[in-house]
Design a protein around this motif. Structure first.
Motif, short mmCIF file in Angstrom:
data_model
loop_
_atom_site.label_atom_id
_atom_site.label_comp_id
_atom_site.label_asym_id
_atom_site.label_seq_id
_atom_site.Cartn_x
_atom_site.Cartn_y
_atom_site.Cartn_z
N LEU A 36 22.82 3.53 4.06
CA LEU A 36 22.47 4.31 2.71
C LEU A 36 21.63 5.58 2.99
N PRO A 37 21.75 6.69 2.22
CA PRO A 37 21.14 7.93 2.40
C PRO A 37 19.46 7.44 2.52
N ALA A 38 18.69 8.33 3.02
CA ALA A 38 17.28 7.96 3.06
C ALA A 38 16.86 8.18 1.75
N GLY A 39 17.32 9.36 1.00
CA GLY A 39 17.23 9.83 -0.45
C GLY A 39 17.21 8.62 -1.41
N ALA A 40 18.04 7.57 -1.04
CA ALA A 40 18.13 6.24 -2.05
C ALA A 40 17.13 5.75 -1.72
N GLY A 41 15.89 5.90 -2.18
CA GLY A 41 14.64 5.21 -2.00
C GLY A 41 14.39 3.98 -2.73
N TYR A 42 14.98 3.97 -3.83
CA TYR A 42 15.03 2.55 -4.90
C TYR A 42 15.65 1.85 -3.87
N TRP A 43 16.99 1.76 -3.55
CA TRP A 43 17.61 0.89 -2.83
C TRP A 43 17.15 0.24 -1.47
N TRP A 44 16.59 1.56 -0.72
CA TRP A 44 15.78 1.04 0.43
C TRP A 44 14.56 -0.05 0.23
N ARG A 45 14.11 0.14 -1.05
CA ARG A 45 13.00 -0.62 -1.13
C ARG A 45 13.25 -2.00 -1.74
N HIS A 46 14.29 -1.96 -2.56
CA HIS A 46 14.51 -3.08 -3.59
C HIS A 46 15.95 -3.59 -3.46
N LEU A 47 16.87 -3.13 -2.54
CA LEU A 47 18.32 -3.74 -2.21
C LEU A 47 18.02 -5.31 -2.09
#
Length: 542
Positions: A153-164
């Motif tokens: 996942l791109p690092a810019g997809a911060g929501y998904w990195w935190r809540h996937l």
């Protein structure tokens, strides 16, 4: 105008339809239930309202980041998501949740645990799992290709990195457990978003293995706040304690290791200019209405807001010791601001600065657009005995401090001695207007970007090494490679041959700019959506 009788009839029909669809007569008779009933929602809105229980409770979320994660990708299949998120304002008016607005324009919301439980109670487990699954499809669409691991996942997809993991746990707990236990996910979590973010994942899964990993993290951190900007030694110690080595990309032997992301910062929009502090712990950004924002890279939080001039601030720089910030507005004298207190430092009489660049041993060179002189912002001392030439721009300084390149007229490039201000050479007229320059460490070559190409010429012979037929106006240079935006990616190319060495794919929107820090240790990239990524330059091309 409807009569009172007609309004009561419509209300009765709505309640009957709501009960038929959900099996519930109302939201309850306590404070939360009465407030929800008071929203006077149509059935469609009430059904959407239940979906808000998919938002992690008790966690402060960036509204823009949440909206993009839920609504931006796969929009054609999930048009109802926009309606769901639009209910936040109604909930705030009803006193059920608070939306906090910070000085940098960001909005933050938190779904209280009580409201979350009430919404969840009006939703079957099957419906909830289906909704979490639909949302996860938005994250899938951000992967480079189907079947790629989640850690791509791109690092810019911060929501998904935190809540996937939170979403996966509700419709595929086995996949959530596998993800949390995977070596690549744990390493990237610690390096990009901090050990605290990994601890949040481990708490969601709550297995014996997850609890054991959490215990190791807490023991190594010793109660310290495990943010994303860990000291490199402490981060290495933590990874070693967890038994983690640097994985290869995609799990393939011999593949390049992923470059280290020093920090990810999400802003409401793209600024006019930005600068990284010498210790790489904070970032200053400037833009419209003279507002100067200072962000902490470890916590990704706004550290300070400085209200400068009323006009747009076009340039900013940080002093070599990090003690003050310089800002400049067109036609006005540059100003200096204390980096800690935000107070203006007086006197500061450097003049009307158009641009500034850093060199070795604390060298700082600014261009005074009014006098046409190179000056030292620290002392206001003019470099050279007479003005150079008015109207220059796009400065580039060799890492050894020997040569300063600047654009004169639109197609003119001049080389100067930054210490004496003496003109060293004038390059042949360029075929198109120059928009950015870069120099080798010893000024043995120069990179020239215009609207349609990026070229490298050897100095002093002017022999062309190569030309890239693409927009080269926002590139960054090191001695061995160039960083060039290419839509949502950043291409890393050899300065010797132009060969593509690797592609950075961690942005989720079009990349607008690439820059090197003053010490050449960090690459900073930012995209149209306002996401900044600070990379460890040494790990990009090992």
């Amino acid at each position: 105008m409807r009569t009172p009788w007609a309004r009561r009839r419509d209300e009765r029909y709505r309640r009957e339809y709501w009960e038929q669809q959900t099996g519930h007569k109302d939201w309850g008779d306590d404070r939360i239930g009465v407030a929800l009933d008071g929203l006077d929602l149509y059935t469609h809105d009430a059904l959407n309202l239940r979906r808000l229980s998919a938002v992690p409770p008790g966690v402060e979320l960036n509204v823009t980041e949440l909206t993009e994660a839920w609504d931006r990708v796969g929009h054609a299949g999930h048009s109802h998501i926009h309606d769901t998120l639009g209910l936040f304002e109604h909930l705030q008016l009803a006193g059920l949740m608070r939306i906090r607005k910070t000085d940098d324009g960001k909005r933050w919301l938190t779904v209280p645990q009580g409201l979350h439980e009430r919404l969840k109670s009006r939703w079957s487990a099957e419906e909830a799992a289906d909704w979490h699954s639909q949302l996860a499809h938005n994250a899938l669409a951000l992967l480079k290709k189907p079947g790629d691991p989640w850690r791509t996942l791109p690092a810019g997809a911060g929501y998904w990195w935190r809540h996937l993991v939170w979403h996966l746990q509700h419709f595929d707990p086995d996949q959530a457990a596998v993800l949390v236990a995977s070596q690549g996910w744990q390493i990237d979590k610690i390096q990009r978003f901090g050990a605290q973010s990994l601890l949040a994942d481990l708490a969601v899964v709550d297995s014996p293995e997850a609890r054991a990993t959490a215990a190791v993290i807490n023991e190594v951190m010793g109660g310290a706040e495990p943010g994303s900007g860990l000291d490199p030694g402490k981060r290495t110690e933590l990874l070693r304690a967890l038994g983690l080595g640097q994985p290869t990309s995609g799990g393939q032997r011999g593949a390049q290791p992923r470059p280290t992301v020093h920090a990810v910062l999400r802003l409401p929009s793209s600024p006019w200019d930005f600068a990284l502090s010498p210790d790489a712990t904070w970032l200053v950004v400037v833009g419209r209405k003279g507002v100067i924002h200072v962000y902490d890279l470890e916590t990704q939080a706004l550290r300070r807001v400085i209200h400068g001039p009323s006009d747009t601030v076009h340039h900013c720089g940080v002093s070599p010791d990090g003690s003050f910030i310089m800002t400049s507005t067109v036609g006005e004298k540059a100003q200096a601001w204390d980096a800690v207190s935000g107070e203006e430092k007086l006197p500061f009489k450097v003049g009307t600065v158009g641009e500034s660049v850093h060199g070795p041993d604390g060298m700082w060179v600014a261009y005074n657009t009014f006098t046409g002189s190179f000056v030292d912002p620290l002392t206001n001392e003019r470099r050279g005995t007479k003005p150079t030439e008015q109207g220059m721009s796009h400065l580039a300084l060799a890492a050894d401090g020997s040569t300063l390149a600047a654009r004169g007229r639109s197609t003119q490039i001049l080389l100067w001695d930054p210490r004496s201000g003496r003109l060293l050479a004038e390059l042949p007229t360029q075929p198109q207007g120059v928009h950015r320059l870069g120099l080798a460490q010893d000024a043995s070559w120069i990179a020239i970007g215009d609207v349609s190409s990026l070229r490298i010429l050897e100095l002093p012979t002017h022999r062309e090494r190569f030309t890239l037929k693409q927009s080269g106006i926002r590139f960054a240079t090191t001695e061995n490679w160039l960083a060039v935006p290419r839509r949502k990616h950043v291409q890393i190319r050899s300065t010797s041959t132009g060969e593509l060495l690797r592609t950075l794919e961690d942005h989720s929107d079009d990349v607008l700019d690439c820059r090197m820090s003053s010490d050449r240790k960090h690459l900073i990239t930012h995209d149209r959506g306002g996401t900044f990524i600070v990379w460890d330059a040494a790990t990009i091309v090992p």
